[in-house]
Design a protein around this motif. Structure first.
Motif, PDB file in Angstrom:
ATOM      1  N   VAL A  73      -2.759   2.426   7.759  1.00  0.00           N
ATOM      2  CA  VAL A  73      -2.193   1.136   7.376  1.00  0.00           C
ATOM      3  C   VAL A  73      -3.029   0.582   6.218  1.00  0.00           C
ATOM      4  CG1 VAL A  73      -1.496  -1.144   8.178  1.00  0.00           C
ATOM      5  CG2 VAL A  73      -1.522   0.781   9.775  1.00  0.00           C
ATOM      6  N   SER A  74      -2.533   0.749   4.999  1.00  0.00           N
ATOM      7  CA  SER A  74      -3.321   0.436   3.811  1.00  0.00           C
ATOM      8  C   SER A  74      -2.661  -0.637   2.959  1.00  0.00           C
ATOM      9  CB  SER A  74      -3.510   1.702   2.966  1.00  0.00           C
ATOM     10  OG  SER A  74      -4.248   1.415   1.796  1.00  0.00           O
ATOM     11  N   ALA A  75      -3.489  -1.420   2.274  1.00  0.00           N
ATOM     12  CA  ALA A  75      -2.999  -2.378   1.285  1.00  0.00           C
ATOM     13  C   ALA A  75      -3.022  -1.791  -0.110  1.00  0.00           C
ATOM     14  CB  ALA A  75      -3.840  -3.659   1.334  1.00  0.00           C
ATOM     15  N   SER A  76      -3.406  -0.533  -0.222  1.00  0.00           N
ATOM     16  CA  SER A  76      -3.410   0.138  -1.528  1.00  0.00           C
ATOM     17  C   SER A  76      -2.007   0.617  -1.892  1.00  0.00           C
ATOM     18  CB  SER A  76      -4.363   1.341  -1.506  1.00  0.00           C
ATOM     19  OG  SER A  76      -5.697   0.919  -1.556  1.00  0.00           O
ATOM     20  N   PRO A  77      -1.736   0.814  -3.183  1.00  0.00           N
ATOM     21  CA  PRO A  77      -0.434   1.339  -3.595  1.00  0.00           C
ATOM     22  C   PRO A  77      -0.206   2.740  -3.042  1.00  0.00           C
ATOM     23  CG  PRO A  77      -1.653   0.451  -5.474  1.00  0.00           C
ATOM     24  CD  PRO A  77      -2.612   0.510  -4.330  1.00  0.00           C
ATOM     25  N   ARG A  78       1.053   3.113  -2.888  1.00  0.00           N
ATOM     26  CA  ARG A  78       1.401   4.434  -2.365  1.00  0.00           C
ATOM     27  C   ARG A  78       0.755   5.543  -3.181  1.00  0.00           C
ATOM     28  NH1 ARG A  78       2.286   6.996   2.037  1.00  0.00           N
ATOM     29  NH2 ARG A  78       3.491   5.174   2.713  1.00  0.00           N
ATOM     30  N   ARG A  79       0.653   5.350  -4.480  1.00  0.00           N
ATOM     31  CA  ARG A  79       0.038   6.379  -5.325  1.00  0.00           C
ATOM     32  C   ARG A  79      -1.385   6.677  -4.872  1.00  0.00           C
ATOM     33  NH1 ARG A  79      -1.595   5.629 -11.728  1.00  0.00           N
ATOM     34  NH2 ARG A  79      -2.650   7.632 -11.979  1.00  0.00           N
ATOM     35  N   VAL A  80      -2.134   5.624  -4.569  1.00  0.00           N
ATOM     36  CA  VAL A  80      -3.525   5.808  -4.139  1.00  0.00           C
ATOM     37  C   VAL A  80      -3.570   6.394  -2.734  1.00  0.00           C
ATOM     38  CG1 VAL A  80      -5.685   4.612  -3.611  1.00  0.00           C
ATOM     39  CG2 VAL A  80      -4.383   3.994  -5.656  1.00  0.00           C
ATOM     40  N   VAL A  81      -2.701   5.910  -1.853  1.00  0.00           N
ATOM     41  CA  VAL A  81      -2.640   6.452  -0.495  1.00  0.00           C
ATOM     42  C   VAL A  81      -2.370   7.952  -0.531  1.00  0.00           C
ATOM     43  CG1 VAL A  81      -1.328   6.438   1.664  1.00  0.00           C
ATOM     44  CG2 VAL A  81      -1.975   4.275   0.579  1.00  0.00           C
ATOM     45  N   ASP A  82      -1.431   8.374  -1.361  1.00  0.00           N
ATOM     46  CA  ASP A  82      -1.097   9.797  -1.442  1.00  0.00           C
ATOM     47  C   ASP A  82      -2.253  10.617  -2.014  1.00  0.00           C
ATOM     48  OD1 ASP A  82       1.372   9.436  -0.310  1.00  0.00           O
ATOM     49  OD2 ASP A  82       2.462   9.376  -2.208  1.00  0.00           O
ATOM     50  N   LEU A  83      -3.007  10.033  -2.948  1.00  0.00           N
ATOM     51  CA  LEU A  83      -4.182  10.728  -3.476  1.00  0.00           C
ATOM     52  C   LEU A  83      -5.206  10.967  -2.368  1.00  0.00           C
ATOM     53  CD1 LEU A  83      -4.788   8.911  -6.899  1.00  0.00           C
ATOM     54  CD2 LEU A  83      -4.256  11.331  -6.591  1.00  0.00           C
ATOM     55  N   VAL A  84      -5.426   9.954  -1.547  1.00  0.00           N
ATOM     56  CA  VAL A  84      -6.381  10.091  -0.448  1.00  0.00           C
ATOM     57  C   VAL A  84      -5.876  11.089   0.582  1.00  0.00           C
ATOM     58  CG1 VAL A  84      -7.470   8.894   1.486  1.00  0.00           C
ATOM     59  CG2 VAL A  84      -7.402   7.819  -0.766  1.00  0.00           C
ATOM     60  N   LEU A  85      -4.587  11.014   0.918  1.00  0.00           N
ATOM     61  CA  LEU A  85      -4.030  11.919   1.921  1.00  0.00           C
ATOM     62  C   LEU A  85      -4.084  13.372   1.464  1.00  0.00           C
ATOM     63  CD1 LEU A  85      -0.934   9.898   3.165  1.00  0.00           C
ATOM     64  CD2 LEU A  85      -3.060  10.332   4.397  1.00  0.00           C
ATOM     65  N   SER A  86      -3.945  13.597   0.166  1.00  0.00           N
ATOM     66  CA  SER A  86      -4.011  14.968  -0.336  1.00  0.00           C
ATOM     67  C   SER A  86      -5.400  15.552  -0.145  1.00  0.00           C
ATOM     68  CB  SER A  86      -3.628  15.008  -1.822  1.00  0.00           C
ATOM     69  OG  SER A  86      -4.589  14.336  -2.621  1.00  0.00           O
ATOM     70  N   SER A  87      -6.407  14.675  -0.060  1.00  0.00           N
ATOM     71  CA  SER A  87      -7.781  15.137   0.166  1.00  0.00           C
ATOM     72  C   SER A  87      -8.146  15.104   1.646  1.00  0.00           C
ATOM     73  CB  SER A  87      -8.756  14.255  -0.622  1.00  0.00           C
ATOM     74  OG  SER A  87     -10.098  14.580  -0.332  1.00  0.00           O
ATOM     75  N   LEU A  88      -7.814  14.000   2.316  1.00  0.00           N
ATOM     76  CA  LEU A  88      -8.186  13.822   3.722  1.00  0.00           C
ATOM     77  C   LEU A  88      -7.332  14.673   4.651  1.00  0.00           C
ATOM     78  CD1 LEU A  88     -10.093  12.031   5.492  1.00  0.00           C
ATOM     79  CD2 LEU A  88      -8.167  10.442   5.714  1.00  0.00           C
TER      80      LEU A  88
END
Length: 236
Positions: free
Chosen positions: A124-139
């Motif tokens: 549950v993030s307040a960051s934009p989807r672009r940033v969330v997807d960047l993190v998910l691609s790593s995490l």
């Protein structure tokens, strides 16, 4: 704020009272990106002739890009449009996240324990989807049954909408869920939604206090027994 339970005090029976789900904030909670967000905001502020201080923290930490951009616009008195500031801030943050995404201590161990126990999790993030997807691609995307970014609700944190939406998508009552947060903005959002909250600050800022808010210094101190105690705590 009540004294935080210690993992040493937990007993195996507490595992029968696991939360229905654990709803994780992203920046500063699961990954060490809150510092990157502050750095992006500080760099833009400096360009605008404004020096970020602790007084700016409530308008930066845990806030959406648009909120912080609006704050920098007011604080600096710049003639640049807020939309341009938001774009520049978002691009800078995304570039920093793409270059450096590091899990917070204890984050992966806790996610692993929850998966093995069959407890669903949401991001549950307040960051934009672009940033969330960047993190998910790593995490890793498969840690979470549900992911929410800033664009996924009409209002983002500190409004309760993101946590209400996450619980609804999981088919659960918010009061049955435990939220894990690192900023006052996020804690306020989760409490307003009705969740119990485990607060693990990523930066030295005062946290809200309440009967269902528990403070730890690191996710390394959290285990399933502790989460069970927190989720079973009475609402009052």
């Amino acid at each position: 704020m009540p004294e935080s339970p210690r993992p040493d005090d937990a007993c195996p029976d507490d595992l029968t009272a696991l939360p229905a789900a654990v709803l994780f904030d992203m920046d500063g909670t699961l990954v060490d990106t809150e510092q990157l967000w502050w750095q992006a905001a500080a760099e833009l502020a400096e360009e605008l002739g404004h020096q970020l201080t602790d007084a700016d923290a409530p308008e930066v930490l845990g806030q959406a890009v648009e909120h912080t951009a609006a704050h920098l616009h007011r604080a600096s008195g710049t003639d640049l449009p807020e939309a341009e500031l938001a774009h520049r801030l978002g691009e800078s943050f995304a570039d920093k996240v793409a270059a450096e995404t590091v899990p917070r201590p204890g984050a992966l161990a806790l996610l692993t324990a929850l998966r093995e126990a069959g407890v669903p999790t949401a991001l549950v993030s307040a960051s934009p989807r672009r940033v969330v997807d960047l993190v998910l691609s790593s995490l890793g995307r498969d840690w979470f049954a549900v992911t929410l970014a800033a664009e996924d609700t009409v209002r983002t944190k500190p409004a309760p909408d993101p946590y209400l939406a996450a619980a609804e998508r999981l088919g659960l009552a918010p009061a049955a869920c435990l939220a894990v947060e690192d900023t006052p903005t996020g804690v306020t959002s989760a409490v307003a939604a009705g969740c119990a909250v485990l607060a693990v600050p990523s930066m030295p800022v005062p946290m809200p206090e309440g009967d269902r808010i528990t403070l730890l210094t690191s996710l390394e101190q959290a285990d399933l027994a502790l989460l069970g105690k927190l989720s079973a705590a009475p609402v009052g």
